[in-house]
Write an enzyme that holds these catalytic residues in place. Sequence first.
Site, PDB file in Angstrom:
ATOM      1  N   THR A 155     -18.530  -6.551 -21.741  1.00 39.65           N
ATOM      2  CA  THR A 155     -18.965  -5.762 -20.590  1.00 39.65           C
ATOM      3  C   THR A 155     -17.762  -5.384 -19.738  1.00 39.65           C
ATOM      4  O   THR A 155     -16.824  -6.161 -19.590  1.00 39.65           O
ATOM      5  CB  THR A 155     -19.973  -6.547 -19.739  1.00 39.65           C
ATOM      6  OG1 THR A 155     -19.390  -7.779 -19.318  1.00 39.65           O
ATOM      7  CG2 THR A 155     -21.234  -6.836 -20.535  1.00 39.65           C
ATOM      8  N   ASP A 156     -17.809  -4.191 -19.152  1.00 38.47           N
ATOM      9  CA  ASP A 156     -16.663  -3.666 -18.428  1.00 38.47           C
ATOM     10  C   ASP A 156     -16.805  -3.832 -16.922  1.00 38.47           C
ATOM     11  O   ASP A 156     -17.739  -4.474 -16.433  1.00 38.47           O
ATOM     12  CB  ASP A 156     -16.441  -2.204 -18.801  1.00 38.47           C
ATOM     13  CG  ASP A 156     -15.928  -2.053 -20.225  1.00 38.47           C
ATOM     14  OD1 ASP A 156     -14.956  -2.739 -20.576  1.00 38.47           O
ATOM     15  OD2 ASP A 156     -16.513  -1.259 -20.977  1.00 38.47           O
ATOM     16  N   LYS A 157     -15.910  -3.240 -16.203  1.00 39.25           N
ATOM     17  CA  LYS A 157     -15.800  -3.423 -14.762  1.00 39.25           C
ATOM     18  C   LYS A 157     -17.121  -3.145 -14.053  1.00 39.25           C
ATOM     19  O   LYS A 157     -17.719  -2.091 -14.216  1.00 39.25           O
ATOM     20  CB  LYS A 157     -14.713  -2.498 -14.213  1.00 39.25           C
ATOM     21  CG  LYS A 157     -14.508  -2.623 -12.708  1.00 39.25           C
ATOM     22  CD  LYS A 157     -13.437  -1.665 -12.230  1.00 39.25           C
ATOM     23  CE  LYS A 157     -13.287  -1.731 -10.713  1.00 39.25           C
ATOM     24  NZ  LYS A 157     -12.280  -0.766 -10.221  1.00 39.25           N
ATOM     25  N   VAL A 164     -20.046  -4.349 -14.506  1.00 39.11           N
ATOM     26  CA  VAL A 164     -21.273  -4.505 -15.289  1.00 39.11           C
ATOM     27  C   VAL A 164     -21.708  -5.970 -15.268  1.00 39.11           C
ATOM     28  O   VAL A 164     -20.902  -6.872 -15.475  1.00 39.11           O
ATOM     29  CB  VAL A 164     -21.069  -4.032 -16.738  1.00 39.11           C
ATOM     30  CG1 VAL A 164     -22.334  -4.249 -17.563  1.00 39.11           C
ATOM     31  CG2 VAL A 164     -20.671  -2.558 -16.758  1.00 39.11           C
ATOM     32  N   GLY A 213     -19.179  -0.924 -23.059  1.00 38.79           N
ATOM     33  CA  GLY A 213     -17.989  -1.510 -23.643  1.00 38.79           C
ATOM     34  C   GLY A 213     -18.170  -2.310 -24.914  1.00 38.79           C
ATOM     35  O   GLY A 213     -17.342  -3.121 -25.240  1.00 38.79           O
TER      36      GLY A 213
END
Length: 423
Positions: free
Chosen positions: A141-143, A145, A420
Site C-alpha cells: 500500500t502506498d502513501k 492508504v 500499489g
Amino acid sequence: MGFPRLWAALLRNWGRWTARPGPRVPGLPPMAGNKVPPALASHQPDRKGRGGWVWEETEHPAKRVKGGEDEEPPRKLPKRKIVLLMAYSGKGYHGMQRNLGSSQFRTIEDDLVSALVQAGCIPENHGTDMRKMSFQRCARTDKGVSAAGQVVSLKVWLIDDILDKINSHLPSHIRILGLKRVTGGFNSKNKCDARTYCYMLPTFAFAHKDRDVQDESYRLSAETLQQVNRLLACYKGTHNFHNFTSQKGPREPSARRYILEMYCEEPFVREGLEFAVIKVKGQSFMMHQIRKMVGLVVAIVKGYAPESVLERSWGEEKVDVPKAPGLGLVLERVHFEKYNQRFGGDGLHEPLDWTQEEGKVTAFKEQYIYPTIVSTERDERSMAQWLNTLPIHNFSGTALGAADTGAKVPSSLEGSEGDGDTD
C-alpha cells in the site's frame, strides 16, 4: 594390625577427615570429583601438589558477567514461520514498505519492525536486514492508504503473549489482530490468490455536473446507485488496463488484469455527510489502477464522459483516465484459497481464515479508518478539489490531446499514491 582392622579405623575417622596434600593411602580410591563439605570449599589445596586430592565446587553453573552483574545466558528458541493480520490507518505514512536509507519517510513497516525487536520476537540485526526473517507483505500500500486486512509473513520467536507484547510497542492506529502458523516456505505475496480493496467517497461525487460540486445535502438516489453498479460491473473479467496505470504499455501482457467483482454498497451518513463504499476484488492491481477505475466511473455518472469511453480505455488507444484521490482507498482483505485447499485441512496447518477476527477488524475500521477519512475530507476537501479538475479532461479524444490543453491536476491531490500492488 590386619587389613580389616585398618579399614574399620578409617571408616570410624571418616567424619573427622581433613583434606591435605600428601601421599594417598594405599587401597583407597581417588577422591577427585567428590562433593566437598561447605567448610572445605574455600580451602582448596594446590592443584599441583603431588598425590593430593583436588576438591571441586560444582554446585553453581557458570554465568556471564556483564557490567559487574550476573547475567543468565540467552535462551535459544527456534524460529517459526507465521503470518500476522494487520490493520492500520495510513495517514501520515509514506506507504507500507520500508525504505532503508530514507529515514525521513516514515512507513508502516518501520513501526512494525521496531515493535518486533522491542517485544523480543526477532533479534535486532533482523531489523536492518529483513531478509533474515523472510519478511514479505501481501500488498504494498502506498502513501496515505489504510488497511483493515493486511497480511505479512515472517519468521519469529514464538514468545508468550506475543500479540499483546507486539501491540504494546505499536501506536494505537497500527494493530496486530491475529496470528497463524504457516508452512516454512510460505510467502504472503506469492501465495495470495486475490485482494479486496474498498474505496470510501462522499456521494456528492456522483451528483450531476450541473449541481454544486460540494453539496453536503446531496443524497444518492436508488436510480443513481443502480447506474453506478451497472458501470462498475463492466470491469468484471479480464481487460487490458494499460490506461489505468503509468507503468504499462498497451501490448504488455502484464497490463491484463482479472477483476472478480466490483460494486457499490448502500450509502450511510457520517457527521451530516453521506458516504458510500465501493468494493473491488481482483487477482492483483497495478499502481493507481483502482483510483482510475473509480475516477472514470465518477466522470461518466456526472456527465463528463460517455459510457463508450470504458470500452475505448481497454483498447490500445491512449485514453485520458482521471485518477480519484487516494484518501478513501483501503486494503480490505487478502485471500489464500489455493493454500487453504492444499494445507488448510491436512491436520497440521491452520487455514488462513480470519472469521474469528472479523469483529476486531470492523471495530478498528469504525474507530480509526472511517473517522480519519471523514475528518480529512472535511478539512482538506480532497474530493471536491478533484471534482473541479474533471472538466479539463478530454474524454472524447486521446490522452495526448488532453495534455495539449495544458491542464494539470493540483499537486495536493497527488499526495496519496494508490493501491500499489505492482509486479
